[in-house]
Design a protein around this motif. Sequence first.
Motif, PDB file in Angstrom:
ATOM      1  N   LEU A  92       0.836  -1.206   0.000  1.00 45.28           N
ATOM      2  CA  LEU A  92       0.000   0.000   0.000  1.00 45.28           C
ATOM      3  C   LEU A  92       0.867   1.251   0.000  1.00 45.28           C
ATOM      4  CD1 LEU A  92      -2.805   1.446   0.390  1.00 45.28           C
ATOM      5  CD2 LEU A  92      -2.402   1.185   2.854  1.00 45.28           C
ATOM      6  N   PHE A  93       1.877   1.273   0.864  1.00 44.47           N
ATOM      7  CA  PHE A  93       2.764   2.437   0.940  1.00 44.47           C
ATOM      8  C   PHE A  93       3.522   2.640  -0.375  1.00 44.47           C
ATOM      9  CE2 PHE A  93       3.283   1.569   5.787  1.00 44.47           C
ATOM     10  CZ  PHE A  93       2.000   2.046   6.021  1.00 44.47           C
ATOM     11  N   ALA A  94       4.009   1.547  -0.969  1.00 44.85           N
ATOM     12  CA  ALA A  94       4.766   1.645  -2.214  1.00 44.85           C
ATOM     13  C   ALA A  94       3.886   2.109  -3.381  1.00 44.85           C
ATOM     14  CB  ALA A  94       5.422   0.304  -2.540  1.00 44.85           C
ATOM     15  N   LEU A  95       2.681   1.551  -3.486  1.00 43.12           N
ATOM     16  CA  LEU A  95       1.788   1.900  -4.596  1.00 43.12           C
ATOM     17  C   LEU A  95       1.337   3.351  -4.552  1.00 43.12           C
ATOM     18  CD1 LEU A  95      -0.454  -1.289  -4.866  1.00 43.12           C
ATOM     19  CD2 LEU A  95       1.233  -0.475  -6.529  1.00 43.12           C
ATOM     20  N   THR A  96       1.223   3.896  -3.364  1.00 43.11           N
ATOM     21  CA  THR A  96       0.729   5.268  -3.218  1.00 43.11           C
ATOM     22  C   THR A  96       1.851   6.295  -3.099  1.00 43.11           C
ATOM     23  OG1 THR A  96       0.597   5.015  -0.818  1.00 43.11           O
ATOM     24  CG2 THR A  96      -1.399   4.503  -2.098  1.00 43.11           C
ATOM     25  N   GLY A  97       3.082   5.828  -2.984  1.00 44.02           N
ATOM     26  CA  GLY A  97       4.203   6.744  -2.789  1.00 44.02           C
ATOM     27  C   GLY A  97       4.400   7.142  -1.339  1.00 44.02           C
ATOM     28  N   ALA A  98       3.567   6.623  -0.452  1.00 48.32           N
ATOM     29  CA  ALA A  98       3.688   6.962   0.971  1.00 48.32           C
ATOM     30  C   ALA A  98       4.978   6.420   1.575  1.00 48.32           C
ATOM     31  CB  ALA A  98       2.483   6.437   1.749  1.00 48.32           C
ATOM     32  N   ASP A  99       5.593   5.446   0.899  1.00 47.04           N
ATOM     33  CA  ASP A  99       6.855   4.907   1.412  1.00 47.04           C
ATOM     34  C   ASP A  99       7.976   5.942   1.357  1.00 47.04           C
ATOM     35  OD1 ASP A  99       6.924   4.836  -1.373  1.00 47.04           O
ATOM     36  OD2 ASP A  99       8.073   2.977  -1.452  1.00 47.04           O
ATOM     37  N   THR A 100       7.791   7.010   0.596  1.00 45.43           N
ATOM     38  CA  THR A 100       8.786   8.081   0.552  1.00 45.43           C
ATOM     39  C   THR A 100       8.539   9.121   1.647  1.00 45.43           C
ATOM     40  OG1 THR A 100       7.538   9.423  -1.020  1.00 45.43           O
ATOM     41  CG2 THR A 100       9.062   7.788  -1.937  1.00 45.43           C
ATOM     42  N   VAL A 101       7.392   9.009   2.322  1.00 45.42           N
ATOM     43  CA  VAL A 101       7.016   9.974   3.357  1.00 45.42           C
ATOM     44  C   VAL A 101       7.033   9.339   4.744  1.00 45.42           C
ATOM     45  CG1 VAL A 101       5.139  11.470   4.171  1.00 45.42           C
ATOM     46  CG2 VAL A 101       5.570  11.236   1.721  1.00 45.42           C
ATOM     47  N   LEU A 102       6.502   8.134   4.850  1.00 37.85           N
ATOM     48  CA  LEU A 102       6.387   7.456   6.138  1.00 37.85           C
ATOM     49  C   LEU A 102       7.627   6.611   6.418  1.00 37.85           C
ATOM     50  CD1 LEU A 102       2.678   6.261   5.866  1.00 37.85           C
ATOM     51  CD2 LEU A 102       3.554   8.232   7.153  1.00 37.85           C
ATOM     52  N   ALA A 103       8.228   6.832   7.561  1.00 35.37           N
ATOM     53  CA  ALA A 103       9.421   6.074   7.956  1.00 35.37           C
ATOM     54  C   ALA A 103       9.001   4.694   8.443  1.00 35.37           C
ATOM     55  CB  ALA A 103      10.176   6.817   9.046  1.00 35.37           C
ATOM     56  N   GLN A 104       9.600   3.660   7.850  1.00 37.96           N
ATOM     57  CA  GLN A 104       9.274   2.278   8.201  1.00 37.96           C
ATOM     58  C   GLN A 104      10.510   1.593   8.780  1.00 37.96           C
ATOM     59  OE1 GLN A 104       6.976   0.231   4.992  1.00 37.96           O
ATOM     60  NE2 GLN A 104       7.363   2.151   3.909  1.00 37.96           N
ATOM     61  N   TYR A 105      10.265   0.766   9.799  1.00 37.59           N
ATOM     62  CA  TYR A 105      11.338   0.059  10.491  1.00 37.59           C
ATOM     63  C   TYR A 105      10.932  -1.393  10.685  1.00 37.59           C
ATOM     64  CZ  TYR A 105      13.057   4.728  11.455  1.00 37.59           C
ATOM     65  OH  TYR A 105      13.535   6.011  11.318  1.00 37.59           O
ATOM     66  N   PRO A 106      11.916  -2.302  10.790  1.00 32.20           N
ATOM     67  CA  PRO A 106      11.589  -3.706  10.930  1.00 32.20           C
ATOM     68  C   PRO A 106      10.923  -4.054  12.258  1.00 32.20           C
ATOM     69  CG  PRO A 106      13.968  -3.388  10.952  1.00 32.20           C
ATOM     70  CD  PRO A 106      13.350  -2.080  10.638  1.00 32.20           C
ATOM     71  N   GLY A 107      11.121  -3.259  13.291  1.00 33.25           N
ATOM     72  CA  GLY A 107      10.522  -3.549  14.588  1.00 33.25           C
ATOM     73  C   GLY A 107      10.426  -2.307  15.448  1.00 33.25           C
ATOM     74  N   VAL A 108       9.793  -2.442  16.596  1.00 30.89           N
ATOM     75  CA  VAL A 108       9.589  -1.310  17.507  1.00 30.89           C
ATOM     76  C   VAL A 108      10.926  -0.790  18.031  1.00 30.89           C
ATOM     77  CG1 VAL A 108       8.594  -0.606  19.724  1.00 30.89           C
ATOM     78  CG2 VAL A 108       7.259  -2.021  18.153  1.00 30.89           C
ATOM     79  N   ARG A 109      11.803  -1.669  18.395  1.00 28.79           N
ATOM     80  CA  ARG A 109      13.113  -1.235  18.924  1.00 28.79           C
ATOM     81  C   ARG A 109      13.855  -0.354  17.923  1.00 28.79           C
ATOM     82  NH1 ARG A 109      16.745  -5.543  21.857  1.00 28.79           N
ATOM     83  NH2 ARG A 109      14.647  -5.773  22.642  1.00 28.79           N
ATOM     84  N   GLU A 110      13.869  -0.780  16.665  1.00 29.82           N
ATOM     85  CA  GLU A 110      14.542  -0.003  15.625  1.00 29.82           C
ATOM     86  C   GLU A 110      13.840   1.332  15.392  1.00 29.82           C
ATOM     87  OE1 GLU A 110      15.287  -4.377  14.774  1.00 29.82           O
ATOM     88  OE2 GLU A 110      13.535  -3.166  15.321  1.00 29.82           O
ATOM     89  N   ALA A 111      12.517   1.324  15.433  1.00 32.78           N
ATOM     90  CA  ALA A 111      11.759   2.559  15.242  1.00 32.78           C
ATOM     91  C   ALA A 111      12.032   3.561  16.356  1.00 32.78           C
ATOM     92  CB  ALA A 111      10.265   2.264  15.135  1.00 32.78           C
TER      93      ALA A 111
END
Length: 114
Positions: A92-111
């Motif tokens: 969803l994030f990739a298709l909408t371009g939101a992946d360039t705006v929303l920071a994504q991390y593999p887990g809570v600790r990393e976030a």
Amino acid sequence: MAGAQDARSGGVAGEGHRAGAGRVVVARGELDQDTLAPLEEALTAAAHRYPLVVLDAGAVTFGDSSFLNLLLRVHRMTVLRIAAPGRQLRRLFALTGADTVLAQYPGVREALAG
């Protein structure tokens, strides 16, 4: 039928907790316009109070455009980091371009570490 609707709409926002200067908000299940209200309340309240909000999305099975819209609104209010997004959310994030705006991390600790 009311019981099925109650089961579907309840419980999308899990227990959150404070983490340093931020707040972790846990989400789960299907997040769409019919189920989003509890999560919206939790994220908005956290955004007004904390400079960092981490959404633990590891148990989210579906998110639609209303869910994405909520994330983008919260992103404008505070630093929002998405932890453990599943395949459907990453798509969803990739298709909408939101992946360039929303920071994504593999887990809570990393976030939380950023």
